[in-house]
Design an enzyme around this catalytic site. Structure first.
Site, PDB file in Angstrom:
ATOM      1  N   PRO A 159       0.594  -1.367  -0.332  1.00 56.72           N
ATOM      2  CA  PRO A 159       0.044   0.456   0.217  1.00 56.72           C
ATOM      3  C   PRO A 159       0.625   1.160  -0.371  1.00 56.72           C
ATOM      4  O   PRO A 159       1.689   1.173   0.775  1.00 56.72           O
ATOM      5  CB  PRO A 159      -0.904  -0.315   0.964  1.00 56.72           C
ATOM      6  CG  PRO A 159       0.081  -1.719   2.158  1.00 56.72           C
ATOM      7  CD  PRO A 159       0.589  -1.832   1.304  1.00 56.72           C
ATOM      8  N   ASN A 160       0.123   2.352  -1.164  1.00 53.58           N
ATOM      9  CA  ASN A 160       1.000   3.936  -1.242  1.00 53.58           C
ATOM     10  C   ASN A 160       1.988   4.015  -2.058  1.00 53.58           C
ATOM     11  O   ASN A 160       2.952   4.686  -2.151  1.00 53.58           O
ATOM     12  CB  ASN A 160       1.203   4.294   0.047  1.00 53.58           C
ATOM     13  CG  ASN A 160      -0.136   4.199   1.687  1.00 53.58           C
ATOM     14  OD1 ASN A 160      -1.024   4.843   0.383  1.00 53.58           O
ATOM     15  ND2 ASN A 160      -0.476   3.493   2.176  1.00 53.58           N
TER      16      ASN A 160
ATOM     17  N   ARG B 204       6.270  11.978  -1.867  1.00 53.76           N
ATOM     18  CA  ARG B 204       6.345  12.608  -0.556  1.00 53.76           C
ATOM     19  C   ARG B 204       7.682  11.823   0.115  1.00 53.76           C
ATOM     20  O   ARG B 204       7.861  11.493  -0.219  1.00 53.76           O
ATOM     21  CB  ARG B 204       4.704  12.387  -0.039  1.00 53.76           C
ATOM     22  CG  ARG B 204       4.779  11.023   0.466  1.00 53.76           C
ATOM     23  CD  ARG B 204       3.051  11.661   0.860  1.00 53.76           C
ATOM     24  NE  ARG B 204       2.862  10.361   1.264  1.00 53.76           N
ATOM     25  CZ  ARG B 204       3.107   9.139   2.549  1.00 53.76           C
ATOM     26  NH1 ARG B 204       3.740   9.502   3.429  1.00 53.76           N
ATOM     27  NH2 ARG B 204       2.655   8.662   2.791  1.00 53.76           N
TER      28      ARG B 204
ATOM     29  N   TYR C 222      12.041   8.208   1.441  1.00 57.23           N
ATOM     30  CA  TYR C 222      12.380   7.700   0.267  1.00 57.23           C
ATOM     31  C   TYR C 222      12.717   7.851  -1.056  1.00 57.23           C
ATOM     32  O   TYR C 222      12.584   7.164  -2.001  1.00 57.23           O
ATOM     33  CB  TYR C 222      10.450   7.234  -0.054  1.00 57.23           C
ATOM     34  CG  TYR C 222      10.009   6.932   1.847  1.00 57.23           C
ATOM     35  CD1 TYR C 222      10.240   5.032   1.555  1.00 57.23           C
ATOM     36  CD2 TYR C 222       9.902   7.137   2.089  1.00 57.23           C
ATOM     37  CE1 TYR C 222       9.533   4.670   2.515  1.00 57.23           C
ATOM     38  CE2 TYR C 222       8.598   6.981   3.084  1.00 57.23           C
ATOM     39  CZ  TYR C 222       8.763   5.141   2.986  1.00 57.23           C
ATOM     40  OH  TYR C 222       8.271   5.017   4.704  1.00 57.23           O
TER      41      TYR C 222
ATOM     42  N   ASN D 258       7.808  -6.026  -0.929  1.00 55.78           N
ATOM     43  CA  ASN D 258       7.830  -4.845  -0.581  1.00 55.78           C
ATOM     44  C   ASN D 258       6.783  -4.816   0.090  1.00 55.78           C
ATOM     45  O   ASN D 258       5.372  -3.929  -0.389  1.00 55.78           O
ATOM     46  CB  ASN D 258       8.408  -3.298  -0.685  1.00 55.78           C
ATOM     47  CG  ASN D 258       8.520  -2.170  -0.320  1.00 55.78           C
ATOM     48  OD1 ASN D 258       8.135  -2.503   0.478  1.00 55.78           O
ATOM     49  ND2 ASN D 258       9.431  -1.448  -0.430  1.00 55.78           N
TER      50      ASN D 258
ATOM     51  N   ALA E 175       3.221  -1.080   4.504  1.00 54.29           N
ATOM     52  CA  ALA E 175       2.338  -0.992   5.922  1.00 54.29           C
ATOM     53  C   ALA E 175       2.077  -2.720   6.541  1.00 54.29           C
ATOM     54  O   ALA E 175       1.914  -3.061   7.888  1.00 54.29           O
ATOM     55  CB  ALA E 175       0.899  -0.303   6.123  1.00 54.29           C
TER      56      ALA E 175
ATOM     57  N   ASP F 237       1.711 -16.482   5.843  1.00 53.81           N
ATOM     58  CA  ASP F 237       0.662 -17.484   5.901  1.00 53.81           C
ATOM     59  C   ASP F 237       1.207 -18.224   3.757  1.00 53.81           C
ATOM     60  O   ASP F 237       0.942 -19.449   3.728  1.00 53.81           O
ATOM     61  CB  ASP F 237      -0.624 -17.689   6.108  1.00 53.81           C
ATOM     62  CG  ASP F 237      -0.782 -17.821   7.568  1.00 53.81           C
ATOM     63  OD1 ASP F 237       0.172 -17.986   8.267  1.00 53.81           O
ATOM     64  OD2 ASP F 237      -1.831 -18.169   7.972  1.00 53.81           O
TER      65      ASP F 237
ATOM     66  N   GLU G  49      12.627 -10.188   1.271  1.00 58.01           N
ATOM     67  CA  GLU G  49      11.852  -8.863   1.549  1.00 58.01           C
ATOM     68  C   GLU G  49      12.297  -7.592   1.440  1.00 58.01           C
ATOM     69  O   GLU G  49      14.084  -7.124   1.710  1.00 58.01           O
ATOM     70  CB  GLU G  49      11.934  -9.273   3.533  1.00 58.01           C
ATOM     71  CG  GLU G  49      10.911  -8.258   3.895  1.00 58.01           C
ATOM     72  CD  GLU G  49      10.581  -7.584   5.529  1.00 58.01           C
ATOM     73  OE1 GLU G  49      10.994  -8.872   5.897  1.00 58.01           O
ATOM     74  OE2 GLU G  49       9.959  -6.839   5.834  1.00 58.01           O
TER      75      GLU G  49
ATOM     76  N   HIS H  37      12.410  -3.396   2.040  1.00 54.57           N
ATOM     77  CA  HIS H  37      12.170  -1.721   2.372  1.00 54.57           C
ATOM     78  C   HIS H  37      13.404  -0.723   1.626  1.00 54.57           C
ATOM     79  O   HIS H  37      14.201  -1.430   2.029  1.00 54.57           O
ATOM     80  CB  HIS H  37      12.270  -1.722   4.158  1.00 54.57           C
ATOM     81  CG  HIS H  37      11.498  -2.833   3.590  1.00 54.57           C
ATOM     82  ND1 HIS H  37       9.593  -3.011   4.394  1.00 54.57           N
ATOM     83  CD2 HIS H  37      11.556  -4.157   4.763  1.00 54.57           C
ATOM     84  CE1 HIS H  37       9.387  -3.657   4.630  1.00 54.57           C
ATOM     85  NE2 HIS H  37      10.368  -4.771   5.561  1.00 54.57           N
ATOM     86  N   ILE H  38      12.924   0.499   1.380  1.00 53.66           N
ATOM     87  CA  ILE H  38      13.237   1.401   0.561  1.00 53.66           C
ATOM     88  C   ILE H  38      14.335   1.500   1.890  1.00 53.66           C
ATOM     89  O   ILE H  38      15.814   2.604   1.824  1.00 53.66           O
ATOM     90  CB  ILE H  38      12.410   2.129   0.052  1.00 53.66           C
ATOM     91  CG1 ILE H  38      12.006   1.628  -0.942  1.00 53.66           C
ATOM     92  CG2 ILE H  38      13.464   3.385  -0.866  1.00 53.66           C
ATOM     93  CD1 ILE H  38      10.945   1.940  -1.945  1.00 53.66           C
TER      94      ILE H  38
ATOM     95  N   ARG I 260      14.022   3.081  12.201  1.00 44.23           N
ATOM     96  CA  ARG I 260      12.604   4.094  12.904  1.00 44.23           C
ATOM     97  C   ARG I 260      12.069   4.019  14.262  1.00 44.23           C
ATOM     98  O   ARG I 260      12.284   3.153  14.962  1.00 44.23           O
ATOM     99  CB  ARG I 260      12.097   3.811  11.747  1.00 44.23           C
ATOM    100  CG  ARG I 260      11.969   4.461  10.330  1.00 44.23           C
ATOM    101  CD  ARG I 260      11.513   4.306   9.560  1.00 44.23           C
ATOM    102  NE  ARG I 260      10.189   5.351   8.997  1.00 44.23           N
ATOM    103  CZ  ARG I 260       9.097   5.150   8.075  1.00 44.23           C
ATOM    104  NH1 ARG I 260       9.491   4.166   7.145  1.00 44.23           N
ATOM    105  NH2 ARG I 260       8.693   6.389   7.883  1.00 44.23           N
TER     106      ARG I 260
HETATM  107  O1  CA2 Z   1      10.930   1.622   2.802  1.00 45.87           O
HETATM  108  C1  CA2 Z   1       9.675   1.165   2.745  1.00 45.87           C
HETATM  109  O2  CA2 Z   1      10.149   0.136   1.161  1.00 45.87           O
HETATM  110  C2  CA2 Z   1       8.544   0.747   4.078  1.00 45.87           C
HETATM  111  O3  CA2 Z   1       7.798  -0.407   3.027  1.00 45.87           O
HETATM  112  C3  CA2 Z   1       7.534   2.422   3.367  1.00 45.87           C
HETATM  113  C4  CA2 Z   1       6.135   1.663   4.007  1.00 45.87           C
HETATM  114  C5  CA2 Z   1       6.709   2.087   5.151  1.00 45.87           C
HETATM  115  O4  CA2 Z   1       5.491   1.377   6.027  1.00 45.87           O
HETATM  116  C6  CA2 Z   1       7.103   0.608   5.581  1.00 45.87           C
HETATM  117  O5  CA2 Z   1       7.417   0.740   6.930  1.00 45.87           O
HETATM  118  C7  CA2 Z   1       8.470   0.832   5.098  1.00 45.87           C
HETATM  119  C8  CA2 Z   1       5.265   2.875   3.461  1.00 45.87           C
HETATM  120  C9  CA2 Z   1       4.910   3.205   2.184  1.00 45.87           C
HETATM  121  C10 CA2 Z   1       4.724   4.357   2.128  1.00 45.87           C
HETATM  122  O6  CA2 Z   1       4.098   4.827   0.675  1.00 45.87           O
HETATM  123  C11 CA2 Z   1       4.948   6.233   0.349  1.00 45.87           C
HETATM  124  C12 CA2 Z   1       4.463   6.625  -0.598  1.00 45.87           C
HETATM  125  C13 CA2 Z   1       4.664   8.165  -0.983  1.00 45.87           C
HETATM  126  C14 CA2 Z   1       6.209   8.527  -0.921  1.00 45.87           C
HETATM  127  C15 CA2 Z   1       6.790   7.479   0.445  1.00 45.87           C
HETATM  128  C16 CA2 Z   1       6.554   6.268   0.517  1.00 45.87           C
END
Ligand code: CA2
Length: 147
Positions: A11-12, A19, A24, A73, A76, A86, A97, A99-100, A106
């Protein structure tokens, strides 16, 4: 035709590059996809993103039938989803796995991943370059070269 590497984004992440660039970076998810395809130099890649947990689970099931590796990735869902954990448990090949950001730098809520115990390896904190490292590593683990 060799089996594809599945690269699944949670997600996201469709908003990546728009942002919080200090955490990121400025690279968009479309640019990440291109980096992955370039890095795989012709090896098939399935690259997807969803904001819906069930869709990611369905794609893991698809990878179980058709994939040679998974790079995930979970965003959340990393910290909430026993269901993704699972599903991943059923995958017989390598799972990375990714993560950027370095989730361990954190707040404590970002430290307990449901995915890490079922992953072959974890990459965190390499920025979006982590995706190309992951592609190369899956190719190497599967004996399909990589650098
Ligand atoms: O660092 C990562 O790749 C994360 O998986 C990104 C997730 C965060 O919940 C993890 O803790 C770490 C969040 C991604 C949020 O999406 C974004 C959207 C726009 C710009 C930046 C991030």
């Amino acid at each position: 035709m060799s089996k594809p590497i599945y690269i699944l984004n949670g997600p996201n992440l469709n908003r990546l590059g728009t942002r919080e660039p200090e955490i990121y970076g400025h690279t968009t998810l479309a640019e990440v996809e291109k980096m992955c395809r370039d890095s795989a130099s012709g090896h098939p890649i399935v690259f997807r993103q969803s904001n819906r947990e069930y869709e990611i689970i369905d794609w893991v099931h698809e990878a179980i039938d058709e994939g040679s590796g998974i790079i995930i990735n979970p965003a959340a869902f990393t910290f909430t989803s026993m269901a993704i954990m699972d599903a991943l448990k059923m995958f017989p090949g390598p799972i990375i796995e990714l993560h950027i950001s370095n989730i361990h730098k954190r707040e404590p809520i970002y430290h307990k991943s449901y995915v890490s115990p079922v992953a072959t390896a974890v990459i965190a904190g390499l920025g979006t370059n982590g995706y190309t490292v992951a592609v190369q590593s899956i190719l190497q683990m599967n004996g399909q070269s990589g650098s």
